[in-house]
Design a protein around this motif. Sequence first.
Motif, PDB file in Angstrom:
ATOM      1  N   PHE A  77      -6.808 -33.359  27.608  1.00 13.12           N
ATOM      2  CA  PHE A  77      -7.510 -34.307  26.735  1.00 13.12           C
ATOM      3  C   PHE A  77      -8.421 -35.211  27.566  1.00 13.12           C
ATOM      4  O   PHE A  77      -9.529 -35.535  27.162  1.00 13.12           O
ATOM      5  N   VAL A  78      -7.860 -35.587  28.725  1.00  8.64           N
ATOM      6  CA  VAL A  78      -8.593 -36.463  29.648  1.00  8.64           C
ATOM      7  C   VAL A  78      -8.600 -35.781  31.022  1.00  8.64           C
ATOM      8  O   VAL A  78      -7.532 -35.400  31.524  1.00  8.64           O
ATOM      9  N   SER A  79      -9.759 -35.617  31.581  1.00  6.85           N
ATOM     10  CA  SER A  79      -9.840 -34.963  32.902  1.00  6.85           C
ATOM     11  C   SER A  79      -9.369 -35.911  34.003  1.00  6.85           C
ATOM     12  O   SER A  79      -9.356 -37.131  33.840  1.00  6.85           O
ATOM     13  N   ALA A  80      -8.945 -35.317  35.126  1.00 10.72           N
ATOM     14  CA  ALA A  80      -8.491 -36.123  36.276  1.00 10.72           C
ATOM     15  C   ALA A  80      -9.652 -36.950  36.815  1.00 10.72           C
ATOM     16  O   ALA A  80     -10.804 -36.488  36.866  1.00 10.72           O
ATOM     17  N   MET A  81      -9.328 -38.185  37.215  1.00 12.36           N
ATOM     18  CA  MET A  81     -10.349 -39.092  37.754  1.00 12.36           C
ATOM     19  C   MET A  81      -9.776 -39.773  38.996  1.00 12.36           C
ATOM     20  O   MET A  81      -9.319 -40.919  38.943  1.00 12.36           O
ATOM     21  N   PRO A  82      -9.682 -39.019  40.126  1.00 11.78           N
ATOM     22  CA  PRO A  82      -9.155 -39.636  41.349  1.00 11.78           C
ATOM     23  C   PRO A  82     -10.044 -40.789  41.765  1.00 11.78           C
ATOM     24  O   PRO A  82     -11.277 -40.728  41.563  1.00 11.78           O
ATOM     25  N   PRO A  83      -9.570 -41.816  42.344  1.00 13.77           N
ATOM     26  CA  PRO A  83      -8.132 -41.995  42.633  1.00 13.77           C
ATOM     27  C   PRO A  83      -7.371 -42.663  41.480  1.00 13.77           C
ATOM     28  O   PRO A  83      -6.183 -42.866  41.554  1.00 13.77           O
ATOM     29  N   LEU A  84      -8.109 -42.971  40.350  1.00 10.45           N
ATOM     30  CA  LEU A  84      -7.431 -43.669  39.241  1.00 10.45           C
ATOM     31  C   LEU A  84      -6.441 -42.763  38.521  1.00 10.45           C
ATOM     32  O   LEU A  84      -5.351 -43.175  38.134  1.00 10.45           O
ATOM     33  N   LEU A  85      -6.824 -41.512  38.340  1.00 12.40           N
ATOM     34  CA  LEU A  85      -5.956 -40.576  37.614  1.00 12.40           C
ATOM     35  C   LEU A  85      -5.947 -39.269  38.367  1.00 12.40           C
ATOM     36  O   LEU A  85      -6.956 -38.542  38.405  1.00 12.40           O
ATOM     37  N   GLU A  86      -4.839 -39.024  39.059  1.00 14.49           N
ATOM     38  CA  GLU A  86      -4.747 -37.843  39.910  1.00 14.49           C
ATOM     39  C   GLU A  86      -4.681 -36.558  39.097  1.00 14.49           C
ATOM     40  O   GLU A  86      -5.150 -35.522  39.546  1.00 14.49           O
ATOM     41  N   LYS A  87      -4.073 -36.574  37.916  1.00 15.43           N
ATOM     42  CA  LYS A  87      -3.929 -35.371  37.076  1.00 15.43           C
ATOM     43  C   LYS A  87      -4.564 -35.615  35.698  1.00 15.43           C
ATOM     44  O   LYS A  87      -4.599 -36.739  35.219  1.00 15.43           O
ATOM     45  N   GLY A  88      -5.053 -34.542  35.141  1.00 20.23           N
ATOM     46  CA  GLY A  88      -5.560 -34.639  33.778  1.00 20.23           C
ATOM     47  C   GLY A  88      -4.418 -34.817  32.769  1.00 20.23           C
ATOM     48  O   GLY A  88      -3.263 -34.502  33.047  1.00 20.23           O
ATOM     49  N   ILE A  89      -4.773 -35.294  31.608  1.00 20.20           N
ATOM     50  CA  ILE A  89      -3.765 -35.520  30.550  1.00 20.20           C
ATOM     51  C   ILE A  89      -3.925 -34.443  29.477  1.00 20.20           C
ATOM     52  O   ILE A  89      -4.991 -34.327  28.858  1.00 20.20           O
ATOM     53  N   ASN A  90      -2.897 -33.627  29.313  1.00 12.03           N
ATOM     54  CA  ASN A  90      -2.923 -32.587  28.266  1.00 12.03           C
ATOM     55  C   ASN A  90      -1.782 -32.757  27.247  1.00 12.03           C
ATOM     56  O   ASN A  90      -1.544 -31.876  26.429  1.00 12.03           O
ATOM     57  N   ASN A  91      -1.060 -33.888  27.332  1.00  8.52           N
ATOM     58  CA  ASN A  91       0.009 -34.122  26.344  1.00  8.52           C
ATOM     59  C   ASN A  91       0.106 -35.606  26.044  1.00  8.52           C
ATOM     60  O   ASN A  91      -0.310 -36.453  26.852  1.00  8.52           O
ATOM     61  N   PHE A  92       0.678 -35.880  24.880  1.00  8.42           N
ATOM     62  CA  PHE A  92       0.805 -37.267  24.439  1.00  8.42           C
ATOM     63  C   PHE A  92       1.976 -37.349  23.458  1.00  8.42           C
ATOM     64  O   PHE A  92       2.215 -36.440  22.661  1.00  8.42           O
ATOM     65  N   TYR A  93       2.734 -38.434  23.552  1.00  4.90           N
ATOM     66  CA  TYR A  93       3.829 -38.621  22.592  1.00  4.90           C
ATOM     67  C   TYR A  93       3.845 -40.064  22.119  1.00  4.90           C
ATOM     68  O   TYR A  93       3.380 -40.978  22.803  1.00  4.90           O
ATOM     69  N   LEU A  94       4.377 -40.235  20.887  1.00 10.19           N
ATOM     70  CA  LEU A  94       4.554 -41.567  20.297  1.00 10.19           C
ATOM     71  C   LEU A  94       5.838 -41.563  19.478  1.00 10.19           C
ATOM     72  O   LEU A  94       6.054 -40.663  18.658  1.00 10.19           O
ATOM     73  N   PHE A  95       6.699 -42.527  19.719  1.00 13.30           N
ATOM     74  CA  PHE A  95       7.901 -42.742  18.911  1.00 13.30           C
ATOM     75  C   PHE A  95       7.879 -44.169  18.406  1.00 13.30           C
ATOM     76  O   PHE A  95       7.625 -45.096  19.186  1.00 13.30           O
ATOM     77  N   GLY A  96       8.113 -44.316  17.134  1.00 12.92           N
ATOM     78  CA  GLY A  96       8.094 -45.659  16.567  1.00 12.92           C
ATOM     79  C   GLY A  96       9.170 -45.843  15.496  1.00 12.92           C
ATOM     80  O   GLY A  96       9.564 -44.893  14.806  1.00 12.92           O
ATOM     81  N   VAL A  97       9.645 -47.067  15.388  1.00 10.21           N
ATOM     82  CA  VAL A  97      10.631 -47.441  14.361  1.00 10.21           C
ATOM     83  C   VAL A  97      10.092 -48.664  13.634  1.00 10.21           C
ATOM     84  O   VAL A  97       9.635 -49.623  14.265  1.00 10.21           O
ATOM     85  N   THR A  98      10.158 -48.626  12.298  1.00 10.94           N
ATOM     86  CA  THR A  98       9.677 -49.741  11.479  1.00 10.94           C
ATOM     87  C   THR A  98      10.758 -50.145  10.479  1.00 10.94           C
ATOM     88  O   THR A  98      11.332 -49.286   9.794  1.00 10.94           O
ATOM     89  N   GLY A  99      11.014 -51.441  10.405  1.00  5.02           N
ATOM     90  CA  GLY A  99      11.967 -51.973   9.432  1.00  5.02           C
ATOM     91  C   GLY A  99      11.285 -52.999   8.557  1.00  5.02           C
ATOM     92  O   GLY A  99      10.578 -53.880   9.055  1.00  5.02           O
ATOM     93  N   THR A 100      11.477 -52.878   7.220  1.00  5.68           N
ATOM     94  CA  THR A 100      10.839 -53.794   6.282  1.00  5.68           C
ATOM     95  C   THR A 100      11.884 -54.379   5.343  1.00  5.68           C
ATOM     96  O   THR A 100      12.735 -53.652   4.797  1.00  5.68           O
ATOM     97  N   GLU A 101      11.824 -55.676   5.141  1.00  5.17           N
ATOM     98  CA  GLU A 101      12.733 -56.363   4.216  1.00  5.17           C
ATOM     99  C   GLU A 101      11.891 -57.058   3.153  1.00  5.17           C
ATOM    100  O   GLU A 101      11.040 -57.892   3.468  1.00  5.17           O
ATOM    101  N   SER A 102      12.155 -56.702   1.904  1.00  2.00           N
ATOM    102  CA  SER A 102      11.418 -57.323   0.807  1.00  2.00           C
ATOM    103  C   SER A 102      12.008 -58.692   0.506  1.00  2.00           C
ATOM    104  O   SER A 102      13.218 -58.823   0.258  1.00  2.00           O
ATOM    105  N   LEU A 103      11.176 -59.708   0.547  1.00  2.00           N
ATOM    106  CA  LEU A 103      11.625 -61.063   0.206  1.00  2.00           C
ATOM    107  C   LEU A 103      11.457 -61.341  -1.285  1.00  2.00           C
ATOM    108  O   LEU A 103      12.260 -62.039  -1.884  1.00  2.00           O
ATOM    109  N   TYR A 104      10.411 -60.785  -1.864  1.00  2.00           N
ATOM    110  CA  TYR A 104      10.192 -60.945  -3.300  1.00  2.00           C
ATOM    111  C   TYR A 104       9.367 -59.769  -3.790  1.00  2.00           C
ATOM    112  O   TYR A 104       8.342 -59.425  -3.183  1.00  2.00           O
ATOM    113  N   ALA A 105       9.834 -59.131  -4.854  1.00  2.00           N
ATOM    114  CA  ALA A 105       9.117 -57.964  -5.382  1.00  2.00           C
ATOM    115  C   ALA A 105       8.869 -58.120  -6.879  1.00  2.00           C
ATOM    116  O   ALA A 105       8.982 -57.164  -7.652  1.00  2.00           O
TER     117      ALA A 105
END
Length: 436
Positions: A77-105
Motif C-alpha cells: 500500500f505504501v512503498s518503502a522510504m528509507p530511512p523513515l520506512l525500511e519496509k513497504g506496508i502491504n497489510n493493515f489491521y484495526l480493532f475497535g470496541v464501542t459502548g453506548t448508554e442511552s440516557l434518554y430515548a
Amino acid sequence: MKTFIFSIFIFTCLQAGAQQHVISLQESKQAALAYSYALKNGELKISSAKAEVVAAKSDYLPSVSATGVGLLGFKDFVSAMPPLLEKGINNFYLFGVTGTESLYAGGKIKTGNQLATLQLQVSQIRKKQSADSVVLLTEQKYWNLVNIQEQQKTILINEALLNAVLKMQKDMLASGLIARNDLLKVKVQLSQLLVNKSKLQNGRHVAQLDFSMYTGVPFDSLMVMQDTLNKKSLPVLPALQPDTNLSGNANYQLLSKRIESEKLQTRLANGDNLPSLAVGLSASQTGSINSGIGSSFAPASFVTLSIPISNGLWGRGKQKIKQRRINEQIARNDFSDGQNQLKVGIVRYWYDMQDQLTQISYAKDNLEQATENLKVNQDNYKAGLATISEVLDAQTAYQQASSTVVTAFADFYVRSAVYNYVTAKTESQPRIAGSF
C-alpha cells in the motif's frame, strides 16, 4: 305401576353395571386440562412473553459492539522510504470496541418494558380463558353422555314394558281371547323401539369417541359417566340473581388490557418525536504487521444528541400520533360496548337456567300424568275396557315424557356450565343430584 317400573330399572342397571369404566366430572376436567394442546400452546406463549420481558429490560443496559478489520495487499500500500520506512506496508489491521448508554430515548425504553409486561399479562389471561373454555366443553360433552345414558335407561324400561305386554298378548292369543292383529301391533312397536335403541347405542359410541379425543381419556366402549339424574327433585340455581361482576371475566380483562396497550403504543410512537441523548466510549487499536511501524491505541468518549424537528411538527410523526389517539378511542368504545354485551349475556344465561327449571317442572308433571295414564290403560285393557292400541299409545306417551325429563335435566346442567363460564366460576358447579 311405579314399583314395577323401578324394579325393571334396577334389574337392567345391575346387568349393565359389570366391568364398567366409571369417570367422574372432576376426573374428566382434570384429564382435559392436562391433555389440551391449546393450554400447552398457551404455556409456550407465556414463556415467549417472559423472554420478551427479559429482552426489554436489557434495553436499560449499555450497548457494546466490537469491530475488526484486516487488509492484506498483493502489493505494498505504501512503498518503502528509507530511512523513515525500511519496509513497504502491504497489510493493515484495526480493532475497535464501542459502548453506548442511552440516557434518554423519549421514554421508549420504559414504555417498551411496560408493553412487554402487559403482553405477558395478556398471555396469562388468554391461557386462563383457554382453560375455562376446555372446562366448559368438557362439561358439555360429559352431560351429553349422561343424557344418552339416561335415555338408554328409559329405552330399557320401555323395552321391558313392551316385552311384558307381548308375553301377555301371546298368552291371550293362545287362549283365543284376542286377534292376531293385536299381537302384531305390539311387535311393530317393539321393533321400532329396538331400532331407536340401536341408534342410541351408536350415538353413544360416537359421543364416547369425541369425549375421549377431547379429554385424552382412552376410548372404552364400557365408559360410563358417574353422575346420574335424580328426577325426583329439582336442581337449584347457582345464584339467586345474575352475577354481573366482570372483574374475573377473561373477555372483560382483555378489553381492559387493550386500552392500556393502545395508550402505551401511543407513548411509544410519541417517543419518536422527542429528543434522545446518549453517551459512549470507544477504543481502537490500529497497526501493521512486520512493516516496521508500530501500532497505535486511540481511546475516545462521545455524546450524541438527536432532536427531531419536522417529524413531530408537520411530518409523518404528527399524523401517526393522531392515528394512535383514534385507536385509543376505538378501544375505549369497544370496552364500553363489550362490557354491556357481557352483562347482557350473563343475565340471559341466568334466565335460561330459570326457564330450564320451569321446563323440568312441567316435564315432571307430564311424566307423572303419563305414568298414571299408562297404568289406567293397562288395567282397563286387562278388564276389557280398552284396546291394545290405547295401551300402546299410552306407552309411547310415557316413553316420550321420560325422555323429555331426562333431556330437561341434562340441559339445565349444560346451561349451568355456560353460566359458570361467563361469570368466571368454572370451578363452582351446580348442586349435582344423586343416583336415581
